[in-house]
Design a protein around this motif. Structure first.
Motif, PDB file in Angstrom:
ATOM      1  N   THR A 121       0.729  -1.438   0.012  1.00 44.41           N
ATOM      2  CA  THR A 121      -0.465  -0.186   0.222  1.00 44.41           C
ATOM      3  C   THR A 121       0.949   1.418   0.055  1.00 44.41           C
ATOM      4  N   ASP A 155      -6.950   6.145   1.648  1.00 45.99           N
ATOM      5  CA  ASP A 155      -8.227   7.203   1.878  1.00 45.99           C
ATOM      6  C   ASP A 155      -9.855   6.581   2.576  1.00 45.99           C
ATOM      7  N   HIS A 196      -6.850  11.625   2.785  1.00 48.48           N
ATOM      8  CA  HIS A 196      -5.644  10.627   2.443  1.00 48.48           C
ATOM      9  C   HIS A 196      -4.825  10.447   2.991  1.00 48.48           C
ATOM     10  N   LYS A 199     -10.412   2.683   1.393  1.00 42.25           N
ATOM     11  CA  LYS A 199      -9.665   2.235  -0.014  1.00 42.25           C
ATOM     12  C   LYS A 199      -8.312   2.344  -0.195  1.00 42.25           C
ATOM     13  N   ASN A 226      -5.416   2.129  -1.858  1.00 37.10           N
ATOM     14  CA  ASN A 226      -4.383   2.256  -3.110  1.00 37.10           C
ATOM     15  C   ASN A 226      -2.820   1.930  -2.887  1.00 37.10           C
ATOM     16  N   THR A 257      -6.508   0.894  -7.262  1.00 33.45           N
ATOM     17  CA  THR A 257      -7.169   1.632  -6.200  1.00 33.45           C
ATOM     18  C   THR A 257      -7.964   0.173  -5.559  1.00 33.45           C
TER      19      THR A 257
END
Lengths: 84, 144
Positions: B46, B50, B86, B126, B128, B134
């Motif tokens: 990762t 988010d 974020h 979420k 990333n 994503t």
């Protein structure tokens, strides 16, 4: 039967799939959460990948399937939560 | 008497401030839990998470968690802050501080609060991934 428009707030993957954070769903007056689910599936097919997983909240609380809905309540629809 | 505190924020979490909110001369124990952004999950890398909340309902559910904890344990004060937006590796996504006269209540209530938060508070994350893709984390859909 009178037709109602229920505004439904969407979050997370549901919001992204529908490409909107607020959708309008047409239902019969005196509808229930369970019937709203059916209407969502028919009228917003973009949510199909989350079918069977979506949670419904009414006025900031998790709603039971038999709960009655009115136009003045705040209704939201979202996938299982994953905070923390 | 200290008051409980809950909040959803888009700013970095000041865990020292969260901890100070619950400290008291009446207490012999303070427990702080922090959730932080982990780099590796099941072999996948990762770069950021988010977080998105349904803020009005999240506030109500956090208050419900505090009430449920107080029904079960004699704690002095509870402070919970969850961040949205974020977050990059190592950043703090959630901080929960609990104080009590003796350690047992603070440990047990703190464990309960983070476990229940993950079950009922409408916040989502979420991933990333390092490969540029994503993916929303929805625990009941994916295998745990």
């Amino acid at each position: 039967m009178t037709v109602q428009q229920i505004q439904v707030r969407l979050f997370a993957r549901a919001r992204e799939l529908a490409n909107s954070d607020l959708i309008s769903v047409q239902v019969q007056e005196g509808t229930t959460v369970a019937r709203l689910r059916q209407a969502l599936a028919e009228q917003v097919p973009e949510l199909q990948p989350l079918s069977g997983q979506l949670l419904i909240a009414v006025d900031n609380a998790y709603a039971g399937e038999d709960q009655l809905l009115t136009e003045t309540q705040e209704v939201a629809c979202f996938p299982p939560v994953s905070g923390g | 008497m200290k008051t409980d505190s809950i909040s959803i924020t888009d700013q970095p979490i000041d865990y020292a401030a969260i901890t100070e909110q619950v400290r008291s001369n009446e207490c012999g124990a303070v427990v702080l839990f922090m959730g932080t952004v982990r780099e590796m999950t099941a072999g996948k890398q990762t770069v950021a998470l988010d977080y998105e909340a349904y803020p009005e309902m999240a506030d109500q559910m956090l208050q419900q968690l505090v009430d449920e904890a107080r029904d079960q344990w004699d704690v002095h004060a509870i402070s919970i802050e969850h961040r949205v937006g974020h977050l990059t590796l190592g950043e703090i996504s959630v901080a929960i501080a609990v104080s009590s006269a003796h350690r047992k209540e603070a440990f047990e209530a703190g464990r309960f609060l983070i476990d229940r938060l993950k079950e009922i508070v409408p916040i989502w994350k979420k991933e990333n991934w390092a490969d540029g893709t994503t993916e929303w984390v929805h625990p009941e859909i994916e295998a745990k």
